[in-house]
Write an enzyme that holds these catalytic residues in place. Structure first.
Site, PDB file in Angstrom:
ATOM      1  N   GLY A  69       0.716  -1.057  -0.111  1.00 31.97           N
ATOM      2  CA  GLY A  69       0.011   0.049  -0.008  1.00 31.97           C
ATOM      3  C   GLY A  69       1.020   1.212  -0.021  1.00 31.97           C
ATOM      4  N   ASN A 150      -8.484   3.768   8.094  1.00 31.42           N
ATOM      5  CA  ASN A 150      -7.847   2.927   9.002  1.00 31.42           C
ATOM      6  C   ASN A 150      -7.978   3.091  10.327  1.00 31.42           C
ATOM      7  OD1 ASN A 150      -5.872   4.932   8.006  1.00 31.42           O
ATOM      8  ND2 ASN A 150      -4.583   3.823   9.277  1.00 31.42           N
ATOM      9  N   GLN A 178      -7.930  -0.253   3.178  1.00 29.92           N
ATOM     10  CA  GLN A 178      -8.604  -0.997   4.083  1.00 29.92           C
ATOM     11  C   GLN A 178     -10.160  -1.447   3.347  1.00 29.92           C
ATOM     12  OE1 GLN A 178      -8.394  -1.409   7.436  1.00 29.92           O
ATOM     13  NE2 GLN A 178      -6.391  -0.489   7.328  1.00 29.92           N
ATOM     14  N   THR A 236      12.873  -7.920 -10.729  1.00 30.69           N
ATOM     15  CA  THR A 236      11.923  -9.308 -10.848  1.00 30.69           C
ATOM     16  C   THR A 236      10.881  -9.440 -10.109  1.00 30.69           C
ATOM     17  OG1 THR A 236      14.304 -10.221 -11.280  1.00 30.69           O
ATOM     18  CG2 THR A 236      12.384 -11.690 -10.990  1.00 30.69           C
ATOM     19  N   CYS A 323       1.265   2.464  12.737  1.00 30.88           N
ATOM     20  CA  CYS A 323       2.349   3.089  12.256  1.00 30.88           C
ATOM     21  C   CYS A 323       2.839   4.365  13.185  1.00 30.88           C
ATOM     22  CB  CYS A 323       2.114   3.751  10.937  1.00 30.88           C
ATOM     23  SG  CYS A 323       1.499   2.862   9.928  1.00 30.88           S
TER      24      CYS A 323
END
Ligand SMILES: *Cc1c(COP(=O)(O)O)cnc(C)c1O
Length: 395
Positions: A69, A150, A178, A236, A323
């Site tokens: 995200g 959130n 969310q 990759t 966070c």
């Protein structure tokens, strides 16, 4: 253990785990290689891209795989900003309660001369399409507004915001981290130009996500190197994670309605029960919130202490955003809906998931009120408030 922190991350789906294991064992080739083993990996990658595109109403070409995200939000915003700057447009509209992956990116852009306008979200935590329409100017390049918050779970009217942006020729990005897998997404119907999602919020693996970009909307890569992802993101591809994400998203979407119906009953029972605690307030609207989101402020306590005591009782919850935990400043989301610093510190977020039961709700409704009372009893400030030396903030 009662896990009620599904907004921070979710437990992986067994089907996604087994698809990933199978992929690691069987399809470990590099999809950019031309021999058969590489081409098999390329087919698996394309299959995952198609399945994810279908889940959100997009075309496969509009899907870019990212590391999650945060990266999707960053890439969407930087891309729109760069394309705007080329045309001399430097005005960006967002909301005061976005995730930091959006807000901190916007702060960076301000340092580079962009003008960022954060719309107020009101006491119930939402913005209207009308607010967006009134904020759009000639030089507006981007509106970035989250689909669902959130911390307090409010759901924004993205289809209406999308319509306004499309009419005015402004790029509309939504952080749907969310929302994905929990409430319906249809990027075409909702007129969304760019959308971020992250696998670990819907029972997929961590470190993988999607940036949907509508065909014709310019996308600049943040990571240079190879030509992977049609030149939009070098490196990759993390095929096992991408496959796990596709399986988890399909599974979540297939059971979305029944899960939402069941979980929102648990949510409403929790809201009803916790509302009985004196001097407490629900954050966000009682309706129009994510099926699993319960967010409260309790006056006179520290959210951190509450979490530690809940942990001792086997309840895993959060005080808001994972966070910001560990930082002393209160949640910007709670401040944005008008909570005082003091009240914002006493927050609790319970985010329910598919595995939660009525027994969990019953236990939470026993433990949380007891723990809040215990913490209040220990607080000299609370005694002052009870004694009338200080006024209550919450009724
Ligand atoms: C979790 C979350 C993010 C970040 O996603 P990651 O995959 O962990 O980088 C961004 N926005 C919202 C709303 C989130 O809940």
């Amino acid at each position: 253990m009662i896990y009620v922190d599904n907004a921070a991350t979710t437990k992986m789906s067994p089907a996604a785990i087994s698809a990933m294991l199978n992929c690691m064992e069987e399809t470990w080739g590099n999809p950019s290689s031309l021999y058969a083993a590489g081409q098999r990996a390329a087919e698996v990658l394309q299959d995952a891209r198609e399945r994810i595109a279908v889940s959100i109403g997009a075309a496969p070409k509009e899907i870019t795989f990212t590391s999650g995200g945060s990266e999707s939000d960053n890439q969407a915003i930087y891309s729109a900003a760069l394309s705007g700057a080329r045309k001399g447009k430097r005005h960006i509209i967002s909301t005061a309660f976005e995730h930091h992956a959006v807000l901190h990116t916007l702060q960076k852009l301000e340092e580079y001369g962009f003008e960022v306008e954060l719309l107020p979200v009101g006491e119930f935590g939402t913005v209207t399409a009308r607010q967006v329409a009134e904020a759009i100017r000639e030089d507006t390049i981007l509106v970035t507004a989250m689909y669902a918050n959130n911390e307090i779970g409010s759901i924004l009217p993205v289809a209406q915001i999308g319509t306004v942006c499309r009419e005015r020729g402004v790029i509309f990005h939504t952080d749907a981290v969310q929302a994905a897998g929990h409430i319906p997404i249809d990027v075409k119907k909702q007129k969304i130009d760019m959308l971020s999602l992250s696998a670990h919020k819907f029972h997929g693996p961590k470190g993988v996500g999607v940036l949907y970009t509508r065909q014709g909307i310019p996308l600049t890569s943040l990571i240079e190197g190879g030509a992977q992802e049609m030149g939009r993101r070098a490196g990759t591809e993390n095929i096992p994670a991408i496959v796990g994400m596709a399986v988890a998203l399909e599974e979540s979407c297939a059971h979305m309605a029944e899960n939402a119906a069941r979980i929102s009953v648990l949510r409403d029972n929790l809201i009803k029960g916790l509302s009985q605690i004196p001097h407490a307030a629900l954050n966000g609207l009682p309706t129009n919130r994510l099926p699993g989101n319960v967010s409260f402020c309790f006056e006179g306590i520290e959210g951190e202490s509450l979490l530690l005591l809940l942990d001792e009782q086997g309840i895993c919850a959060s005080s808001g955003s994972a966070c910001t935990s560990g930082s002393l400043s209160p949640s910007h989301v709670l401040l944005a809906i008008g909570r005082s610093h003091e009240v914002a510190h006493g927050s609790l977020r319970l985010s329910l998931g598919e595995e939660n039961t009525e027994d969990d709700v019953e236990r939470i409704l026993k433990v949380v009120p007891e723990t809040v009372a215990y913490l209040r009893n220990m607080s000299p400030l609370w005694r002052d408030t009870l004694g009338g030396k200080k006024a209550f903030v919450l009724s």
